[in-house]
Design a protein around this motif. Structure first.
Motif, PDB file in Angstrom:
ATOM      1  N   GLY A  85       0.829  -1.212   0.000  1.00 29.01           N
ATOM      2  CA  GLY A  85       0.000   0.000   0.000  1.00 29.01           C
ATOM      3  C   GLY A  85       0.859   1.256   0.000  1.00 29.01           C
ATOM      4  O   GLY A  85       0.423   2.326   0.448  1.00 29.01           O
ATOM      5  N   LYS A  86       2.073   1.130  -0.549  1.00 31.34           N
ATOM      6  CA  LYS A  86       3.001   2.279  -0.567  1.00 31.34           C
ATOM      7  C   LYS A  86       2.406   3.456  -1.340  1.00 31.34           C
ATOM      8  O   LYS A  86       2.504   4.601  -0.909  1.00 31.34           O
ATOM      9  CB  LYS A  86       4.344   1.864  -1.222  1.00 31.34           C
ATOM     10  N   GLY A  87       1.801   3.139  -2.509  1.00 33.57           N
ATOM     11  CA  GLY A  87       1.250   4.204  -3.352  1.00 33.57           C
ATOM     12  C   GLY A  87       0.237   5.033  -2.592  1.00 33.57           C
ATOM     13  O   GLY A  87       0.267   6.269  -2.615  1.00 33.57           O
ATOM     14  N   GLY A 133       3.680  -1.548  -9.161  1.00 34.63           N
ATOM     15  CA  GLY A 133       2.319  -1.118  -9.474  1.00 34.63           C
ATOM     16  C   GLY A 133       1.778  -0.480  -8.212  1.00 34.63           C
ATOM     17  O   GLY A 133       1.523  -1.169  -7.232  1.00 34.63           O
ATOM     18  N   THR A 193      -1.062   1.734  -6.370  1.00 30.86           N
ATOM     19  CA  THR A 193      -2.462   2.089  -6.569  1.00 30.86           C
ATOM     20  C   THR A 193      -2.878   3.215  -5.636  1.00 30.86           C
ATOM     21  O   THR A 193      -2.604   3.165  -4.438  1.00 30.86           O
ATOM     22  CB  THR A 193      -3.362   0.865  -6.270  1.00 30.86           C
ATOM     23  N   LYS A 225      -4.473  -1.882   5.333  1.00 26.27           N
ATOM     24  CA  LYS A 225      -5.432  -2.950   5.084  1.00 26.27           C
ATOM     25  C   LYS A 225      -5.920  -3.631   6.363  1.00 26.27           C
ATOM     26  O   LYS A 225      -6.260  -4.820   6.357  1.00 26.27           O
ATOM     27  CB  LYS A 225      -4.861  -3.956   4.077  1.00 26.27           C
ATOM     28  N   ASP A 255      -8.646  -3.138   7.695  1.00 26.90           N
ATOM     29  CA  ASP A 255     -10.061  -3.455   7.449  1.00 26.90           C
ATOM     30  C   ASP A 255     -10.276  -4.855   6.885  1.00 26.90           C
ATOM     31  O   ASP A 255     -11.328  -5.462   7.088  1.00 26.90           O
ATOM     32  CB  ASP A 255     -10.656  -2.429   6.464  1.00 26.90           C
ATOM     33  N   SER A 298      -4.337   2.419   8.094  1.00 28.81           N
ATOM     34  CA  SER A 298      -5.172   2.568   6.903  1.00 28.81           C
ATOM     35  C   SER A 298      -6.314   1.559   6.966  1.00 28.81           C
ATOM     36  O   SER A 298      -6.098   0.380   7.233  1.00 28.81           O
ATOM     37  CB  SER A 298      -4.288   2.352   5.672  1.00 28.81           C
TER      38      SER A 298
HETATM   39  P1  GDP Z   1       1.925  -0.828  -3.472  1.00 28.48           P
HETATM   40  O1  GDP Z   1       2.590  -1.539  -4.594  1.00 28.48           O
HETATM   41  O2  GDP Z   1       2.649  -1.003  -2.173  1.00 28.48           O
HETATM   42  O3  GDP Z   1       1.650   0.615  -3.763  1.00 28.48           O
HETATM   43  O4  GDP Z   1       0.494  -1.539  -3.263  1.00 28.48           O
HETATM   44  P2  GDP Z   1      -0.520  -1.966  -4.451  1.00 28.48           P
HETATM   45  O5  GDP Z   1      -1.168  -0.758  -4.965  1.00 28.48           O
HETATM   46  O6  GDP Z   1       0.140  -2.887  -5.403  1.00 28.48           O
HETATM   47  O7  GDP Z   1      -1.530  -2.869  -3.635  1.00 28.48           O
HETATM   48  C1  GDP Z   1      -2.225  -2.376  -2.543  1.00 28.48           C
HETATM   49  C2  GDP Z   1      -3.725  -2.546  -2.828  1.00 28.48           C
HETATM   50  O8  GDP Z   1      -4.451  -2.366  -1.635  1.00 28.48           O
HETATM   51  C3  GDP Z   1      -4.276  -1.509  -3.787  1.00 28.48           C
HETATM   52  O9  GDP Z   1      -5.335  -2.066  -4.503  1.00 28.48           O
HETATM   53  C4  GDP Z   1      -4.784  -0.401  -2.847  1.00 28.48           C
HETATM   54  O10 GDP Z   1      -5.830   0.373  -3.429  1.00 28.48           O
HETATM   55  C5  GDP Z   1      -5.303  -1.228  -1.717  1.00 28.48           C
HETATM   56  N1  GDP Z   1      -5.240  -0.593  -0.371  1.00 28.48           N
HETATM   57  C6  GDP Z   1      -4.283   0.228   0.141  1.00 28.48           C
HETATM   58  N2  GDP Z   1      -4.534   0.484   1.439  1.00 28.48           N
HETATM   59  C7  GDP Z   1      -5.674  -0.193   1.743  1.00 28.48           C
HETATM   60  C8  GDP Z   1      -6.423  -0.353   2.949  1.00 28.48           C
HETATM   61  O11 GDP Z   1      -6.102   0.158   4.002  1.00 28.48           O
HETATM   62  N3  GDP Z   1      -7.525  -1.157   2.874  1.00 28.48           N
HETATM   63  C9  GDP Z   1      -7.913  -1.786   1.726  1.00 28.48           C
HETATM   64  N4  GDP Z   1      -8.987  -2.540   1.751  1.00 28.48           N
HETATM   65  N5  GDP Z   1      -7.226  -1.643   0.578  1.00 28.48           N
HETATM   66  C10 GDP Z   1      -6.116  -0.881   0.592  1.00 28.48           C
END
Ligand code: GDP
Ligand code: IMO
Ligand code: MG
Length: 432
Positions: free
Chosen positions: A15-17, A40, A42, A333, A335, A415
């Motif tokens: 959830g870095k993005g 990737g 998000t 995450k 939740d 989060s």
């Molecule tokens: P990154 O590569 O670390 O940026 O993470 P990704 O984007 O590949 O994957 C994280 C996924 O979890 C994405 O679909 C985000 O939208 C989603 N996400 C991030 N934080 C949360 C959260 O607190 N709860 C939920 N349910 N989804 C989250």
């Protein structure tokens, strides 16, 4: 002013993005320093989803500057696609908003082709499960001193010379070793010259720009890609990516001095996922794993592959605290765990009669360790709409507290959903 580094603490996709987007509010500059479009990231803002592979996740804020450091490797076609897609959404990416280091290396067609051919030639046990984006072969050329930098695009003579030398070897490999079609010099050159024209205005000296920003007292946010266990030196080698993902590389990968970093925030998903092959001690092969995969929407943001899921691994978290010098945690995450009757966290590994508190470096041992679990009470209510930390169910707060106590690092962000607004910011790392 402050400089803050964000890193993944597990196997990526923590959830870095989302967290970078959130913290960009307080930043002036956002800097990618390693990896390429294997990442990737998000972001969800007002229910609209954006996925960035190469452009820093701060780009949605029009008054902030985004930097792509020398440690990043760039597939120019993908970068231009991202720029075009943002422009379509009404967010023009101009050279005032994005600078690319002249020292960043280019991912060429032959890197992608070799990455895919190498993976295809490996036995099931040996496959890494790469993203097929040419990451490994590109970094191999960089370290082998035969790579082509983005700065070379601006000098056609040098580009021709380097490309010819490279293709000599790559086409030999493609044809003789992998029995594949060779790559055409003329086609690659023509593509690169077309990209050069479009990218030239963005190319500059990122190190100098960041130094000036720091001296002006601006806030700088470094955005890591992948995660600590995917680090080329410290991860579960060879099932890793081909760059250093740990916080120290924020400096090498952007040309920023280590004494100017103020804090390092580790992004820790409240459970664990991994995409691709390799050891994963807390992986769940049962209904709980499937439930986490479903509820967490755990599909790769780059390749669409299903992510493997498991409980939180405290050993992995401890490794991340040590390797990155973490000063804060962003727990994401949380939740997704709602509805579990019990929640487990690994606190050590058992390897035969030995107890381990760090991931073993021997890959066979890493694949054999058995996690030792601690069990915590779960909570039933959904928490996406909670806006104050105190209002979380007591079991959720106990879980966060247990993670803080176990790692010795405070949670600065919790989060509770994908949207920018579904976040409990306990302490802004830019407040000093
Ligand atoms: P990154 O590569 O670390 O940026 O993470 P990704 O984007 O590949 O994957 C994280 C996924 O979890 C994405 O679909 C985000 O939208 C989603 N996400 C991030 N934080 C949360 C959260 O607190 N709860 C939920 N349910 N989804 C989250
Ligand atoms: P973000 O930044 C999760 C994994 C691949 C594979 C291994 C090597 O979104 O967290 P590579 O293509 O880098 O040579 O693949 O690393 N991998 C990631 N896994 N998130 C990522 O990035 C990843 N980038 C690479 O799945 O196992
Ligand atoms: Mg990701």
């Amino acid at each position: 002013m402050a400089s803050v580094v964000i890193v993944g603490t597990q196997w990526g996709d923590e959830g870095k993005g989302k967290i970078v987007d959130l913290l960009t509010r307080s930043a002036d500059y956002v800097v990618r320093f390693q990896g390429g479009n294997n990442a990737g990231h998000t972001l969800v803002v007002n229910k609209q989803q954006y996925i960035f592979h190469i452009i820093p996740s701060g780009i949605l804020y029009e008054d902030k500057k985004c930097m792509i450091g020398n440690g990043v490797i760039i597939d120019p076609a993908i970068l231009l696609e991202e720029i075009a897609s943002l422009a379509e959404k009404g967010l023009p990416v101009t050279p005032e908003r994005l600078m690319i280091s002249e020292n960043a290396h280019l991912i060429m067609e032959y890197h992608r082709r070799l990455d895919q051919a190498q993976e295809a030639s490996l036995s099931k046990e040996k496959k890494i499960g790469t993203t097929g984006r040419g990451i490994g072969p590109c970094y191999v050329d960089k370290v082998g001193r035969t790579g082509i930098k983005i700065g070379d695009l601006l000098d056609e003579g040098s580009l021709r010379e380097k490309l010819a030398a490279s293709l000599d070897e790559k086409n030999f490999l493609l044809k003789q070793k992998y029995r594949e079609e060779p790559v055409s010099f003329e086609v690659v050159l023509a593509n690169m010259l077309a990209y050069a024209e479009k990218l030239a205005p963005f190319v500059g000296n990122v190190s100098v720009e960041l130094d000036k920003a720091r001296k002006r007292g601006e806030n700088i946010l470094f955005e890591g890609a992948q995660g600590t266990q995917l680090d080329i030196d410290h991860g579960t080698y060879p099932f890793v990516t081909s760059s250093n993902t740990v916080a120290g590389n924020a400096c090498n990968g952007s040309g920023f001095g280590p004494t100017h970093i103020d804090s390092v925030i580790g992004i820790l998903k409240a459970y664990t996922t991994r995409v691709g092959e390799g050891p994963f001690p807390t992986e769940l092969h049962d209904q709980t794993g499937e439930a986490l995969q479903r509820k967490g929407g755990e599909f790769g943001a780059t390749t669409g592959r299903k992510r493997r899921c498991g409980w939180l691994d405290g050993v992995v978290a401890t490794d991340a605290v040590r390797l990155n010098g973490l000063t804060g945690l962003a727990i994401t995450k949380l939740d997704v765990l709602s509805g579990q009757s019990k929640i487990k966290m690994a606190t050590s590994y058992q390897l035969g009669d030995r107890s381990l508190n760090a991931m073993p470096s021997n890959i066979r041992d890493a694949a054999r360790v058995k996690p030792v679990y601690e069990e915590l009470a779960g909570w039933q209510s959904e928490i996406n709409e909670v806006t104050a930390y105190e209002d979380l169910p007591v079991e959720a707060k106990d879980y966060v507290k247990r993670i803080e106590d176990f790692t010795g690092v405070e949670a600065v962000i919790v989060s509770v959903g994908p949207d920018r607004d579904e976040t409990l910011l306990l302490k802004d790392p830019f407040d000093r």
